[in-house]
Design a protein around this motif. Structure first.
Motif, short mmCIF file in Angstrom:
data_model
loop_
_atom_site.label_atom_id
_atom_site.label_comp_id
_atom_site.label_asym_id
_atom_site.label_seq_id
_atom_site.Cartn_x
_atom_site.Cartn_y
_atom_site.Cartn_z
N GLN A 266 0.62 -1.44 0.06
CA GLN A 266 0.03 -0.21 0.26
C GLN A 266 0.80 1.67 -0.08
OE1 GLN A 266 -4.21 -1.53 0.05
NE2 GLN A 266 -3.29 0.48 -0.44
N TYR A 267 1.74 1.27 0.75
CA TYR A 267 2.74 2.34 0.75
C TYR A 267 4.00 2.52 0.13
CZ TYR A 267 -0.05 3.46 5.50
OH TYR A 267 -0.68 3.90 5.89
N GLY A 268 4.28 1.19 -1.16
CA GLY A 268 5.47 1.54 -1.76
C GLY A 268 6.47 1.23 -0.93
N ARG A 269 6.63 1.33 0.24
CA ARG A 269 8.19 0.84 0.89
C ARG A 269 8.23 -0.17 2.04
NH1 ARG A 269 9.40 3.84 5.68
NH2 ARG A 269 7.83 5.45 5.96
N LEU A 270 8.66 -0.11 2.66
CA LEU A 270 8.75 -1.55 3.53
C LEU A 270 8.58 -0.54 4.32
CD1 LEU A 270 9.21 -4.39 4.43
CD2 LEU A 270 11.53 -3.53 4.92
N VAL A 271 7.36 -0.91 5.58
CA VAL A 271 6.85 -0.65 6.14
C VAL A 271 6.13 -1.88 7.48
CG1 VAL A 271 4.45 0.49 7.20
CG2 VAL A 271 5.34 1.16 4.86
N VAL A 272 6.97 -1.56 8.60
CA VAL A 272 5.80 -2.19 9.83
C VAL A 272 5.17 -0.94 10.45
CG1 VAL A 272 6.79 -3.46 11.21
CG2 VAL A 272 8.19 -3.33 9.50
N ALA A 273 3.96 -1.06 10.35
CA ALA A 273 2.99 -0.26 10.92
C ALA A 273 3.94 -0.38 12.52
CB ALA A 273 1.68 -0.08 10.38
N PRO A 274 3.28 -1.05 12.86
CA PRO A 274 2.87 -1.18 14.33
C PRO A 274 4.22 -0.81 15.46
CG PRO A 274 2.48 -3.53 13.73
CD PRO A 274 2.81 -2.67 12.44
N TRP A 275 5.40 -0.73 14.51
CA TRP A 275 6.99 -0.27 14.53
C TRP A 275 6.98 0.93 15.10
CZ3 TRP A 275 10.73 0.09 18.34
CH2 TRP A 275 11.50 0.94 17.50
N ASN A 276 6.38 1.30 13.73
CA ASN A 276 6.09 2.80 13.35
C ASN A 276 5.34 3.75 15.24
OD1 ASN A 276 7.75 2.46 10.77
ND2 ASN A 276 6.35 2.83 9.21
N ILE A 277 4.38 3.37 15.14
CA ILE A 277 3.65 4.57 15.73
C ILE A 277 4.00 4.20 17.09
CG2 ILE A 277 1.72 2.02 16.32
CD1 ILE A 277 -0.23 3.88 16.66
N VAL A 278 4.77 3.00 17.10
CA VAL A 278 5.57 3.14 18.80
C VAL A 278 6.42 3.77 18.87
CG1 VAL A 278 7.05 1.36 20.22
CG2 VAL A 278 5.29 0.44 19.84
N ALA A 279 7.37 4.14 17.53
CA ALA A 279 9.00 5.14 17.34
C ALA A 279 7.86 6.44 17.16
CB ALA A 279 9.03 4.10 15.88
N TYR A 280 7.67 6.67 17.01
CA TYR A 280 6.52 8.44 16.78
C TYR A 280 6.21 8.39 18.30
CZ TYR A 280 3.77 11.90 16.53
OH TYR A 280 2.90 13.36 16.51
N ASN A 281 5.10 7.59 18.84
CA ASN A 281 4.61 7.98 20.35
C ASN A 281 5.88 8.02 21.20
OD1 ASN A 281 1.51 7.92 20.30
ND2 ASN A 281 1.94 6.77 18.67
N ILE A 282 7.21 7.45 21.85
CA ILE A 282 7.48 7.25 21.93
C ILE A 282 9.17 7.67 21.69
CG2 ILE A 282 9.05 5.35 23.37
CD1 ILE A 282 6.77 3.78 23.47
N PHE A 283 9.65 7.72 20.92
CA PHE A 283 11.58 8.16 20.60
C PHE A 283 11.30 9.31 20.22
CE2 PHE A 283 10.77 3.66 20.49
CZ PHE A 283 12.05 3.23 21.60
N THR A 284 10.40 10.11 19.54
CA THR A 284 10.00 11.18 19.26
C THR A 284 10.20 12.41 19.81
OG1 THR A 284 7.32 11.97 18.70
CG2 THR A 284 9.71 10.77 16.96
N GLU A 285 10.31 13.96 20.30
CA GLU A 285 10.61 14.78 21.20
C GLU A 285 8.90 15.37 21.53
OE1 GLU A 285 12.63 17.72 20.14
OE2 GLU A 285 14.95 16.40 19.94
N HIS A 286 8.20 15.80 20.38
CA HIS A 286 6.35 15.80 20.14
C HIS A 286 5.55 14.51 20.15
CE1 HIS A 286 8.08 15.42 15.54
NE2 HIS A 286 7.07 14.88 15.79
#
Length: 594
Positions: A266-286
């Motif tokens: 769907q996204y046209g590239r390698l995507v592991v969505a569960p990891w992406n949402i965890v990384a955004y919520n925990i490992f980003t400043e905002h």
């Protein structure tokens, strides 16, 4: 009342006979679950009436289908992050949020496809709004089935009294009414977690692991927290290392691998969505702090609104359990049952973690709603035991203490609490229906126009859209400028590869970008209200009779002008005198030739 065949099987599981534990001349052995349930129950407890599986399922399905039909979309995240992408998968058009941009890809298309396949079939047979309510009904039925599993497991693990109290409390619960048919990961997790815990309590570890993996990998990764007690039980108490890692590996292969394949396509590239949402919520400043930051009291107030005295009882479970352990003489549970501390750990962990987060929303508690009601039922059961213990010391119950059961004397306490909780829940549900049903019906007044594409615009009421499923085929939802400065969704591009296109107007900072907005003069229809004070960007469009014609209007609560208590709960006569309703308008542009 005599037991049904199903009830006898619970009390006397696997055909265990009462005499087995008293056999002479044989080596003593540990009692089976069935022997405990049968031989440890006083005579009157064996005749306690409680709903069997068929009746419980009928009651649960009836209550949940009512939610699917009369419930509202309580969170705009449900509309824009789930119903709109699903509409694109089914009909080829809809609204896209930044979470679905290939740049960020923090949402998975895999769970949406599980609904898109039956929805696509239905789309050839009926209208989009009928597809919408059919999917809600499907969610309601699946949730009811998971709740049936939970109910049976509660009867097995905590006793039939706790089980039947749980059923009576959960059927009218306002929180469950709101979450049951919601197209949200937290709502899906509510059903999956209930089923996983039910399997765990019944010692069915493989499906417990698989269901926990499903809620983590397909629904909401943070629900892994709710699987911690299962892992503790399997790894440290039961020493089932091989089974735990074997079924965890199977889950990764069966669930995660297909999800990665679908999302990467769907996204046209390698995507592991569960990891992406965890990384955004925990490992980003905002992270999530850009949205819905609330004080620490938020969940306490929200929990009371959705569960009233059940919420109070649930929070009181730890001290009441300690009091019961100190006062009651009989063993509280069988040896095969997990300790209360482990059984209730999912709820304790979830509340501890989410109370500490600045970003708080009602839907974040959906996964533990069944546990909230269970904790409330356990507390009520403890109150019965404590009442009976006090009564045997002060009244004439003492002679009956050893051969009579506590529920015989404390039944009125349960009836009173169940009726009070039920009345408060129905009052809350009625209030929500009266106040906020308007947005679910306003778009029904659009005429069926097939000649060309028409725009239905939202301005300051952007968060009240019920989704594109409520539009006729030729209509599209768009936005016009308003005082809201945050980021709003944008239409998916035309074409089969729209999910792969990177748009410059998306960002993960919640910064508004009006490049995809329309001007009011470009809108064929406009949804607006007379709530609030008019401004330059939010004029009273409905008063401009030269440009706009009122097609329909529906009442909607003006919260700022209404009494807090009477807007939260419907009280006959008093609510009508203490709440103020505004109008939500559907306006037609008289300038544009439609």
């Amino acid at each position: 009342m005599p037991l049904t065949a199903r009830q006898r099987s619970i009390h006397n599981k696997n055909g265990a006979k009462r005499s087995a534990s008293f056999s002479k001349g044989k080596r003593s052995r540990k009692s089976s679950e069935g022997e405990y349930l049968y031989t440890s129950a006083p005579t009157d407890l064996r005749s306690v009436a409680y709903p069997g599986g068929a009746l419980a399922l009928f009651l649960l399905i009836s209550a949940r289908l009512a939610s699917a039909y009369w419930g509202q979309i309580a969170d705009c995240d449900e509309t824009y992050n789930y119903w709109e992408p699903l509409h694109y998968l089914v009909y080829g058009n809809g609204l896209q949020t930044w979470e679905y941009s290939p740049t960020y890809a923090i949402r998975s298309y895999m769970p949406l496809w599980l609904f898109a396949v039956p929805a696509k079939i239905l789309s050839y047979l009926t209208t989009p709004v009928s597809v919408f309510y059919t999917l809600r009904s499907l969610l309601a039925v699946m949730t009811a089935c998971a709740e049936l599993m939970f109910y049976k497991a509660v009867c097995h693990e905590f006793g039939v009294n706790v089980g039947r109290v749980w059923l009576c409390l959960t059927l009218p619960a306002a929180g469950c009414f709101a979450s049951t048919a919601a197209m949200l990961p937290s709502a899906w997790s509510s059903a999956l977690v209930s089923a996983a815990l039910a399997c765990w309590w019944r010692k069915r570890y493989p499906p417990a692991v698989l269901l926990t993996a499903a809620t983590v990998l397909l629904s909401w990764p943070f629900t892994a927290l709710l699987g911690v007690p299962i892992a503790i039980d399997m790894l440290f108490l039961k020493k089932q290392y091989i089974d735990f890692f074997k079924w965890s590996l199977i889950a990764l292969i069966v669930i995660l691998l297909p999800s990665v394949v679908v999302d990467s396509w769907q996204y046209g590239r390698l995507v592991v969505a569960p990891w992406n949402i965890v990384a955004y919520n925990i490992f980003t400043e905002h992270g999530p702090d850009l949205y819905g930051v609330e004080p620490w009291t938020y969940y306490f107030v929200n929990g009371f609104l959705n569960f009233n005295i059940i919420w109070v009882l649930a929070l009181s479970a730890p001290p009441l359990l300690l009091a019961c352990a100190a006062v009651c003489r009989r063993p509280a549970r069988a040896a095969f049952c997990a300790p209360y501390a482990l059984s209730l750990m999912p709820l304790a962990l979830w509340l501890a973690v989410f109370l500490a987060q600045p970003h708080k929303e009602e839907r974040f508690l959906y996964p533990v709603y069944s546990m909230v009601v269970l904790a409330g039922a356990i507390s009520l059961d403890c109150l019965q035991k404590l009442t009976f213990a006090v009564g045997t010391e002060l009244f004439r119950w003492r002679k009956e203490r050893e051969r009579r059961h506590y529920i015989v004397y404390t039944g009125p306490l349960v009836v009173m609490c169940v009726l009070l909780a039920g009345a408060a829940n129905l009052s809350r549900i009625t209030a929500l229906y009266n106040h906020y049903q308007g947005p679910m019906t306003i778009l029904r007044h659009l005429p069926d126009q097939q000649d060309h594409q028409l725009n239905v615009c939202f301005g300051k009421e952007w968060y009240r859209s019920p989704s594109s499923f409520h539009l006729p085929d030729s209509y599209r939802i768009r936005f016009i400028p308003s005082e809201f400065s945050g980021q709003l969704p944008a239409p998916y591009d035309d074409g089969h590869n729209a999910t792969r296109i990177v748009h410059p107007h998306f960002n993960d900072q919640n910064k508004g970008d009006n490049r995809t907005y329309l001007q009011p003069s470009e809108c064929h229809y406009l949804v607006d209200s007379d709530i609030g004070t008019p401004t330059t960007l939010q004029p009273p469009y409905h008063k401009n009779v030269n440009t706009w014609e009122i097609v329909a209007s529906v009442p909607i609560l003006d919260a700022t002008k209404s009494h807090k208590i009477f807007r939260a709960f419907y009280i006959p006569v008093l609510s009508n005198k203490n709440v103020v309703y505004a109008n939500l308008y559907l306006l037609r542009n008289k300038i544009i030739n439609i």
